[in-house]
Write a protein that holds these residues in place. Structure first.
Motif, mmCIF file in Angstrom:
data_model
loop_
_atom_site.group_PDB
_atom_site.id
_atom_site.type_symbol
_atom_site.label_atom_id
_atom_site.label_comp_id
_atom_site.label_asym_id
_atom_site.label_seq_id
_atom_site.Cartn_x
_atom_site.Cartn_y
_atom_site.Cartn_z
ATOM 1 N N VAL A 158 0.883 -1.124 0.109
ATOM 2 C CA VAL A 158 -0.039 -0.057 -0.062
ATOM 3 C C VAL A 158 0.864 1.114 0.016
ATOM 4 N N VAL A 159 2.188 1.343 0.566
ATOM 5 C CA VAL A 159 3.027 2.405 0.524
ATOM 6 C C VAL A 159 3.432 2.793 -0.635
ATOM 7 N N PRO A 160 4.051 1.979 -1.242
ATOM 8 C CA PRO A 160 4.715 2.419 -2.706
ATOM 9 C C PRO A 160 3.608 2.787 -3.577
ATOM 10 N N ALA A 161 2.577 2.162 -3.418
ATOM 11 C CA ALA A 161 1.345 2.431 -4.444
ATOM 12 C C ALA A 161 0.721 3.650 -4.205
ATOM 13 N N ALA A 162 0.379 3.993 -3.036
ATOM 14 C CA ALA A 162 -0.172 5.367 -2.702
ATOM 15 C C ALA A 162 0.800 6.456 -3.059
ATOM 16 N N LEU A 163 2.174 6.252 -2.772
ATOM 17 C CA LEU A 163 3.301 7.240 -3.081
ATOM 18 C C LEU A 163 3.171 7.508 -4.832
ATOM 19 N N LEU A 164 3.028 6.551 -5.325
ATOM 20 C CA LEU A 164 2.968 6.596 -6.905
ATOM 21 C C LEU A 164 1.744 7.379 -7.008
ATOM 22 N N VAL A 165 0.430 6.796 -6.871
ATOM 23 C CA VAL A 165 -0.664 7.555 -6.848
ATOM 24 C C VAL A 165 -0.632 9.059 -6.652
ATOM 25 N N ALA A 166 -0.314 9.456 -5.435
ATOM 26 C CA ALA A 166 -0.017 10.867 -4.929
ATOM 27 C C ALA A 166 0.718 11.389 -5.854
ATOM 28 N N LEU A 167 2.130 11.081 -6.348
ATOM 29 C CA LEU A 167 2.805 11.903 -7.408
ATOM 30 C C LEU A 167 2.232 12.162 -8.467
ATOM 31 N N MET A 168 1.441 11.022 -9.155
ATOM 32 C CA MET A 168 0.701 11.314 -10.608
ATOM 33 C C MET A 168 -0.686 11.992 -10.286
ATOM 34 N N ALA A 169 -0.971 12.515 -9.190
ATOM 35 C CA ALA A 169 -2.365 12.965 -9.066
ATOM 36 C C ALA A 169 -2.819 14.167 -9.755
ATOM 37 N N ASP A 170 -1.927 15.200 -10.101
ATOM 38 C CA ASP A 170 -2.097 16.376 -10.705
ATOM 39 C C ASP A 170 -1.104 16.814 -11.573
ATOM 40 N N ARG A 171 -1.263 17.656 -12.626
ATOM 41 C CA ARG A 171 -0.334 18.068 -13.535
ATOM 42 C C ARG A 171 0.931 18.944 -12.687
ATOM 43 N N ARG A 172 0.653 19.564 -11.746
ATOM 44 C CA ARG A 172 1.668 20.502 -11.103
ATOM 45 C C ARG A 172 2.721 19.510 -10.659
ATOM 46 N N THR A 173 1.993 18.395 -9.797
ATOM 47 C CA THR A 173 2.929 17.337 -9.164
ATOM 48 C C THR A 173 3.801 16.677 -10.208
ATOM 49 N N VAL A 174 3.017 16.293 -11.139
ATOM 50 C CA VAL A 174 3.779 15.465 -12.290
ATOM 51 C C VAL A 174 5.025 16.453 -12.933
ATOM 52 N N ASP A 175 4.534 17.359 -13.035
ATOM 53 C CA ASP A 175 5.929 18.333 -13.580
ATOM 54 C C ASP A 175 7.097 18.648 -12.721
ATOM 55 N N ALA A 176 6.708 18.714 -11.479
ATOM 56 C CA ALA A 176 7.700 18.539 -10.511
ATOM 57 C C ALA A 176 8.463 17.452 -10.324
ATOM 58 N N VAL A 177 7.961 16.120 -10.334
ATOM 59 C CA VAL A 177 8.456 15.056 -10.390
ATOM 60 C C VAL A 177 9.488 14.901 -11.501
#
Length: 420
Positions: free
Chosen positions: A315-334
């Motif tokens: 659940v922990v790595p899955a949640a981290l990936l989902v959170a990091l891909m949740a919106d365009r601003r975070t995606v660009d920052a990633v």
């Protein structure tokens, strides 16, 4: 060769078809996971699995690849159960609109599966490679026999991937057309960092490998034209179509038991007349199923680079990936944060969190992801637990000085091997 589907007589037709079926655009609303585990005997993890014993344990959920007459019922909460060639079990979630319901369903089916195996004296292994047995096939199907024979001249990685490895896959929508290239880039750029953070496969067949994620090293070495990362470009569909069409055929379906493909013939060669009769779209779909890159587009993005985790720690790595891909601003920052480590797949697999440069990037990624966990709609207790474990992981990242046996739990504590 299949007679189903439209015949493909030109490369441009195949490229257009790949783009249409592998990249379905729209708002990113659905997600899923696929969980794999190596299966061991509780009393002696070195004992070989017996197909009849495994089928008896799984009962009506037994896949038809093991028992052709099985009803192959889904697990009680709806997740289909499949088997990998070495007898590894896999739960594939149905698509879910949110992480919370997904966790509930998959956790229930995971525990049900563990209970079935427990009654038969079997347990789900805590590592992403079989730490006790040399790889050997349990499933006898034309596909897996052809794969094993095709991989054998390349080296031992093929049979190891097929029969001794277990991964955690996270599936996310491609996204709107204007966001797809950025999401494709972020899913790839995160790879080395996520591998380093959650590496969980240091041992194979009773011996240390010297790698934090020997599973990923194995997958990347299986057959590079079909297992190396797909190039990250502004046109992901074109890059993927080129990758698929230039990969050699792995299996050629035909009547009878031998599906061996002619050596070195690519799908593009088949379209060009290298084999009798043109391939069909059904043949192309099947060929795509024999691609094993770290990120594979299937109409959605199937993120395949994570090691299986111990128990419910997935659940922990899955949640981290989902959170990091949740919106365009975070995606660009990633994408920006991961640039220094973007191509360091093998370093991540070998050194994990002990590499100082990877650790530095990983801490930046965790700084982006930890605050975003609260926006995933998880129950407060679950969100707090994941956040705390990620925070501890961030604090611990980079402290180790040498590759040590990695852990499946995200908080960095030594695994005790218990099943939950």
């Amino acid at each position: 060769m299949s007679t189903d589907g439209r015949r493909l007589r030109a490369r441009v037709e195949a490229e257009a078809y790949v783009a249409s079926v592998c990249f379905k655009h729209g708002p990113p609303r659905l997600l899923g996971v696929e969980l794999e585990w190596v299966v061991h005997h509780r009393d002696d993890p070195r004992r070989r699995l017996d197909p009849d014993h495994l089928a008896a344990a799984l009962g009506p959920h037994t896949p038809v690849t093991l028992r052709p007459d099985s009803p192959h019922l889904p697990l009680p909460s709806g997740s289909p159960l499949t088997l990998e060639p070495g007898g590894q079990v896999e739960i594939s979630s149905l698509p879910s609109p949110a992480l919370g319901p997904l966790v509930d369903v998959v956790t229930a089916d995971h525990h049900h599966l563990a209970g079935l195996l427990d009654q038969a004296g079997l347990v789900l292994g805590p590592r992403a490679l079989d730490a006790h047995r040399a790889p050997r096939r349990v499933l006898d199907t034309p596909r897996y026999a052809a794969m094993e024979r095709a991989f054998a001249p390349i080296g031992p990685h093929g049979v190891t991937m097929m029969c001794a490895s277990a991964g955690l896959q996270v599936c996310l929508d491609v996204g709107e057309r204007g966001d797809a290239a950025a999401r494709w880039a972020a899913a790839h750029r995160l790879g080395p960092v996520m591998v380093a953070l959650f590496a969980n496969s240091p041992d194979l067949a009773g011996a240390p490998t010297g790698w934090a994620s020997a599973r990923l090293r194995t997958v990347l070495g299986v057959d590079p034209p079909r297992s190396r990362p797909v190039p990250v470009t502004d046109d992901p569909a074109a890059a993927w179509a080129h990758y698929v069409l230039e990969a050699p055929l792995l299996c050629l379906r035909r009547p009878g038991g031998c599906w061996d493909a002619p050596t070195g013939v690519t799908f593009a060669d088949w379209i060009g007349g290298a084999l009798p009769g043109p391939p069909t779209t059904d043949d192309l779909d099947y060929h795509i199923s024999t691609m094993f890159p770290p990120v594979r587009p299937q109409g959605y993005l199937e993120i395949r680079y994570l090691d299986a985790q111990d128990g419910d720690a997935w659940v922990v790595p899955a949640a981290l990936l989902v959170a990091l891909m949740a919106d365009r601003r975070t995606v660009d920052a990633v994408v920006d944060a991961c640039a220094p480590a973007a191509d360091r797949w093998l370093d991540a697999a070998r050194l994990g969190r002990t590499d100082p440069d990877l650790a530095r990037v990983a801490r930046r990624v965790l700084d982006l992801g930890i605050p975003a966990i609260s926006g995933l709609g998880l129950p407060p207790g679950t969100a707090a637990d994941i956040t705390e474990r990620l925070a501890r992981l961030r604090d611990a990242t980079g402290r180790a000085r040498a590759v040590e046996p990695r852990v499946g739990a995200a908080d960095g504590n030594a695994t005790n091997g218990r099943q939950s």
